[in-house]
Motif scaffolding. Structure first.
Motif, PDB file in Angstrom:
ATOM      1  N   SER A 217      24.509 -44.506 -65.682  1.00 46.09           N
ATOM      2  CA  SER A 217      23.278 -45.278 -65.897  1.00 46.09           C
ATOM      3  C   SER A 217      22.205 -44.423 -66.547  1.00 46.09           C
ATOM      4  O   SER A 217      21.502 -44.860 -67.459  1.00 46.09           O
ATOM      5  N   TRP A 218      22.070 -43.200 -66.078  1.00 45.67           N
ATOM      6  CA  TRP A 218      21.082 -42.283 -66.635  1.00 45.67           C
ATOM      7  C   TRP A 218      21.406 -41.980 -68.098  1.00 45.67           C
ATOM      8  O   TRP A 218      20.513 -41.981 -68.953  1.00 45.67           O
ATOM      9  N   ILE A 219      22.676 -41.734 -68.423  1.00 45.34           N
ATOM     10  CA  ILE A 219      23.085 -41.447 -69.801  1.00 45.34           C
ATOM     11  C   ILE A 219      22.822 -42.657 -70.695  1.00 45.34           C
ATOM     12  O   ILE A 219      22.284 -42.513 -71.807  1.00 45.34           O
ATOM     13  N   VAL A 220      23.169 -43.843 -70.237  1.00 47.30           N
ATOM     14  CA  VAL A 220      22.933 -45.065 -71.014  1.00 47.30           C
ATOM     15  C   VAL A 220      21.430 -45.245 -71.269  1.00 47.30           C
ATOM     16  O   VAL A 220      21.008 -45.582 -72.373  1.00 47.30           O
ATOM     17  N   ALA A 221      20.620 -45.010 -70.252  1.00 51.95           N
ATOM     18  CA  ALA A 221      19.161 -45.130 -70.407  1.00 51.95           C
ATOM     19  C   ALA A 221      18.641 -44.133 -71.429  1.00 51.95           C
ATOM     20  O   ALA A 221      17.784 -44.452 -72.254  1.00 51.95           O
TER      21      ALA A 221
ATOM     22  N   ILE B 155      20.329 -42.819 -73.930  1.00 50.54           N
ATOM     23  CA  ILE B 155      20.780 -43.254 -75.264  1.00 50.54           C
ATOM     24  C   ILE B 155      19.887 -44.375 -75.784  1.00 50.54           C
ATOM     25  O   ILE B 155      19.464 -44.358 -76.948  1.00 50.54           O
ATOM     26  N   LYS B 156      19.574 -45.349 -74.926  1.00 50.29           N
ATOM     27  CA  LYS B 156      18.690 -46.449 -75.328  1.00 50.29           C
ATOM     28  C   LYS B 156      17.312 -45.930 -75.716  1.00 50.29           C
ATOM     29  O   LYS B 156      16.730 -46.344 -76.712  1.00 50.29           O
ATOM     30  N   LEU B 157      16.792 -45.022 -74.924  1.00 54.67           N
ATOM     31  CA  LEU B 157      15.482 -44.434 -75.203  1.00 54.67           C
ATOM     32  C   LEU B 157      15.494 -43.698 -76.531  1.00 54.67           C
ATOM     33  O   LEU B 157      14.566 -43.813 -77.325  1.00 54.67           O
ATOM     34  N   ARG B 158      16.559 -42.953 -76.773  1.00 57.15           N
ATOM     35  CA  ARG B 158      16.682 -42.202 -78.028  1.00 57.15           C
ATOM     36  C   ARG B 158      16.739 -43.159 -79.226  1.00 57.15           C
ATOM     37  O   ARG B 158      16.114 -42.920 -80.248  1.00 57.15           O
ATOM     38  N   LYS B 159      17.486 -44.269 -79.081  1.00 57.97           N
ATOM     39  CA  LYS B 159      17.566 -45.262 -80.152  1.00 57.97           C
ATOM     40  C   LYS B 159      16.208 -45.901 -80.408  1.00 57.97           C
ATOM     41  O   LYS B 159      15.809 -46.110 -81.554  1.00 57.97           O
ATOM     42  N   GLU B 160      15.500 -46.238 -79.328  1.00 62.30           N
ATOM     43  CA  GLU B 160      14.162 -46.811 -79.470  1.00 62.30           C
ATOM     44  C   GLU B 160      13.226 -45.837 -80.166  1.00 62.30           C
ATOM     45  O   GLU B 160      12.458 -46.223 -81.050  1.00 62.30           O
ATOM     46  N   LYS B 161      13.287 -44.581 -79.749  1.00 61.42           N
ATOM     47  CA  LYS B 161      12.440 -43.551 -80.350  1.00 61.42           C
ATOM     48  C   LYS B 161      12.758 -43.404 -81.833  1.00 61.42           C
ATOM     49  O   LYS B 161      11.868 -43.323 -82.670  1.00 61.42           O
ATOM     50  N   LYS B 162      14.047 -43.382 -82.181  1.00 62.67           N
ATOM     51  CA  LYS B 162      14.463 -43.275 -83.580  1.00 62.67           C
ATOM     52  C   LYS B 162      13.970 -44.472 -84.366  1.00 62.67           C
ATOM     53  O   LYS B 162      13.478 -44.347 -85.486  1.00 62.67           O
ATOM     54  N   GLY B 163      14.090 -45.675 -83.761  1.00 59.79           N
ATOM     55  CA  GLY B 163      13.602 -46.889 -84.418  1.00 59.79           C
ATOM     56  C   GLY B 163      12.107 -46.827 -84.664  1.00 59.79           C
ATOM     57  O   GLY B 163      11.630 -47.214 -85.733  1.00 59.79           O
ATOM     58  N   ASN B 164      11.370 -46.323 -83.685  1.00 62.31           N
ATOM     59  CA  ASN B 164       9.924 -46.169 -83.843  1.00 62.31           C
ATOM     60  C   ASN B 164       9.592 -45.139 -84.912  1.00 62.31           C
ATOM     61  O   ASN B 164       8.655 -45.320 -85.687  1.00 62.31           O
ATOM     62  N   GLU B 165      10.356 -44.057 -84.944  1.00 61.64           N
ATOM     63  CA  GLU B 165      10.141 -43.032 -85.971  1.00 61.64           C
ATOM     64  C   GLU B 165      10.431 -43.600 -87.356  1.00 61.64           C
ATOM     65  O   GLU B 165       9.687 -43.357 -88.296  1.00 61.64           O
ATOM     66  N   ASP B 166      11.515 -44.367 -87.467  1.00 61.57           N
ATOM     67  CA  ASP B 166      11.853 -44.996 -88.747  1.00 61.57           C
ATOM     68  C   ASP B 166      10.748 -45.940 -89.195  1.00 61.57           C
ATOM     69  O   ASP B 166      10.359 -45.963 -90.365  1.00 61.57           O
ATOM     70  N   LYS B 167      10.238 -46.719 -88.238  1.00 53.46           N
ATOM     71  CA  LYS B 167       9.157 -47.658 -88.555  1.00 53.46           C
ATOM     72  C   LYS B 167       7.903 -46.896 -88.998  1.00 53.46           C
ATOM     73  O   LYS B 167       7.256 -47.274 -89.969  1.00 53.46           O
ATOM     74  N   ALA B 168       7.584 -45.822 -88.314  1.00 49.46           N
ATOM     75  CA  ALA B 168       6.415 -45.015 -88.668  1.00 49.46           C
ATOM     76  C   ALA B 168       6.590 -44.393 -90.048  1.00 49.46           C
ATOM     77  O   ALA B 168       5.642 -44.358 -90.845  1.00 49.46           O
TER      78      ALA B 168
END
Length: 116
Positions: free
Chosen positions: A17-21, A23-36
């Protein structure tokens, strides 16, 4: 023994669960960085267009000023004509056209020495 198995299972489930969380956080962060980055790119493109427009406008005004000055004089030195030609080429490359083309053509017809 059964309690140990349940404990290990619970520990593994928590770890997954911690690893999945993460990974999701990293994807969200990457998405936010891409958007920025995309927003910053769009800002730079808009600023570049603004500078291009400003430069084209300044070149246009300089060509008009030279035209007005030297048409009144009735002649223009060769280096002045060269400068106006270079300004026009830059102006045209930046998307300028229209009236300025006619002014430059008329300007280039001026003699390079005054009539005596």
């Amino acid at each position: 023994m059964t309690a140990a198995k349940w404990g290990v299972t619970a520990l593994l489930a928590a770890l997954v669960s911690w690893i999945v969380a993460k990974i999701k956080l990293r994807k969200e962060k990457k998405g936010n960085e891409d958007k920025a980055l995309q927003e910053r790119f769009e800002q730079l493109v808009a600023k570049d267009k603004m500078f291009e427009t400003a430069l084209r406008t300044m070149l246009r005004q300089d060509i008009i000023n030279a035209y007005d000055k030297y048409i009144q004089k009735g002649w223009a030195k060769v280096y002045v004509k060269d400068n106006v030609q270079e300004m026009y080429e830059c102006y045209h490359a930046l998307g300028g056209n229209g009236t300025i083309t006619h002014l430059v053509e008329e300007f280039m017809k001026l003699p390079t020495q005054p009539k005596e």
